[in-house]
Design a protein around this motif. Structure first.
Motif, short mmCIF file in Angstrom:
data_model
loop_
_atom_site.label_atom_id
_atom_site.label_comp_id
_atom_site.label_asym_id
_atom_site.label_seq_id
_atom_site.Cartn_x
_atom_site.Cartn_y
_atom_site.Cartn_z
N LEU A 9 54.99 65.05 20.75
CA LEU A 9 55.86 63.92 20.40
C LEU A 9 55.19 62.93 19.47
CD1 LEU A 9 57.28 63.16 23.98
CD2 LEU A 9 58.31 64.57 22.17
N GLY A 10 53.89 63.11 19.22
CA GLY A 10 53.14 62.13 18.45
C GLY A 10 52.45 61.17 19.40
N ASP A 11 51.52 60.39 18.88
CA ASP A 11 50.80 59.39 19.69
C ASP A 11 50.14 60.00 20.92
OD1 ASP A 11 50.94 57.11 18.19
OD2 ASP A 11 52.69 56.30 19.24
N LEU A 12 49.66 61.23 20.81
CA LEU A 12 48.95 61.93 21.88
C LEU A 12 49.82 62.23 23.10
CD1 LEU A 12 45.51 60.06 21.71
CD2 LEU A 12 46.28 62.07 20.43
N GLN A 13 51.13 62.30 22.87
CA GLN A 13 52.07 62.61 23.95
C GLN A 13 52.74 63.95 23.72
OE1 GLN A 13 54.75 59.26 24.14
NE2 GLN A 13 53.31 58.08 25.36
N PRO A 30 44.86 59.85 28.53
CA PRO A 30 44.45 58.67 29.30
C PRO A 30 43.80 57.61 28.41
CG PRO A 30 42.95 60.50 29.70
CD PRO A 30 44.06 61.03 28.83
N VAL A 31 43.76 56.39 28.91
CA VAL A 31 43.21 55.27 28.15
C VAL A 31 41.76 55.54 27.74
CG1 VAL A 31 42.59 52.81 28.29
CG2 VAL A 31 44.76 53.60 29.23
N ASP A 32 40.99 56.20 28.63
CA ASP A 32 39.59 56.46 28.32
C ASP A 32 39.41 57.63 27.35
OD1 ASP A 32 40.21 58.53 30.08
OD2 ASP A 32 38.39 58.33 31.26
N ASN A 33 40.53 58.18 26.86
CA ASN A 33 40.46 59.25 25.86
C ASN A 33 41.48 59.02 24.75
OD1 ASN A 33 39.17 61.55 24.88
ND2 ASN A 33 40.62 62.94 25.86
N ASN A 34 41.56 57.77 24.30
CA ASN A 34 42.35 57.36 23.14
C ASN A 34 43.85 57.28 23.38
OD1 ASN A 34 39.99 57.23 21.48
ND2 ASN A 34 40.07 59.46 21.36
N GLY A 35 44.31 57.45 24.59
CA GLY A 35 45.75 57.39 24.87
C GLY A 35 46.15 56.04 25.43
N LYS A 36 47.43 55.95 25.78
CA LYS A 36 47.98 54.74 26.38
C LYS A 36 47.99 54.81 27.90
CE LYS A 36 51.30 55.34 23.35
NZ LYS A 36 52.60 55.49 22.84
N ALA A 39 51.69 57.99 31.06
CA ALA A 39 52.26 59.10 31.82
C ALA A 39 51.10 59.93 32.37
CB ALA A 39 53.15 59.95 30.91
N TYR A 40 51.45 60.96 33.13
CA TYR A 40 50.41 61.88 33.58
C TYR A 40 49.63 62.40 32.38
CZ TYR A 40 52.45 62.66 38.27
OH TYR A 40 52.90 62.54 39.55
N SER A 41 48.32 62.54 32.56
CA SER A 41 47.52 63.25 31.56
C SER A 41 47.53 64.72 31.94
CB SER A 41 46.08 62.72 31.55
OG SER A 41 45.39 63.15 32.71
N PRO A 42 47.18 65.61 31.03
CA PRO A 42 47.09 67.02 31.40
C PRO A 42 46.16 67.28 32.58
CG PRO A 42 47.16 66.82 29.03
CD PRO A 42 47.01 65.42 29.57
N THR A 43 45.04 66.55 32.66
CA THR A 43 44.14 66.75 33.79
C THR A 43 44.72 66.18 35.08
OG1 THR A 43 42.86 64.79 33.14
CG2 THR A 43 42.02 66.95 32.41
N ASP A 44 45.54 65.12 34.98
CA ASP A 44 46.27 64.64 36.15
C ASP A 44 47.18 65.73 36.68
OD1 ASP A 44 45.18 62.05 35.88
OD2 ASP A 44 46.98 61.26 34.89
#
Length: 135
Positions: A9-13, A30-36, A39-44
């Motif tokens: 979707l863009g913006d790391l989503q 996730p925030v600690d990997n350049n995201g916002k 939502a769930y991260s893939p590792t979540d």
């Protein structure tokens, strides 16, 4: 034939679609990997898949052993490592509603949880700390 589709979707989503049901899941870095972290991260989702699979297998075992399964909740804690960045530990604490389970029934349910396909697919370098509180 494939059963899922995913779109960036863009913006790391991303947006994933389960084709049979039409259900969708959005992920965000996730925030600690350049995201916002919106939502769930893939590792979540990896950790969530493990706990969901465990509870599902407990339900299957309960049905096949005539165990009246009550409400089960899970608290999940994910620990990340670096170099390489990866999940290093998944802590799952399940809280099972008190149904006066016998020791045999508790063992059946715990064994079912530990034999779920996701648990069997997790790399041995990932420490899984699993416990059940029989409230």
């Amino acid at each position: 034939m494939h059963s899922m589709e995913i779109s960036y979707l863009g913006d790391l989503q991303t947006e994933s679609t389960h084709l049979k049901s039409g259900n969708k899941v959005i992920t965000d870095a996730p925030v600690d990997n350049n995201g916002k972290g919106s939502a769930y991260s893939p590792t979540d989702l990896l950790c969530n898949a493990l706990a969901s699979c465990m509870i599902t297998l407990m339900g299957i075992a309960a049905a096949s052993h005539n165990i009246q399964l009550g409400k089960i909740d899970a608290k999940i804690t994910k620990t990340m490592a670096s170099n390489p960045r990866r999940v290093s530990e998944i802590k799952i604490e399940m809280i099972a509603e008190n149904k006066s389970y016998s020791e045999k029934e508790k063992t059946i349910l715990e064994n079912a949880a530990n034999t779920c396909p996701v648990a069997k697919s997790i790399h041995p370098d990932i420490h899984v700390d699993f416990s059940i509180v029989w409230s």
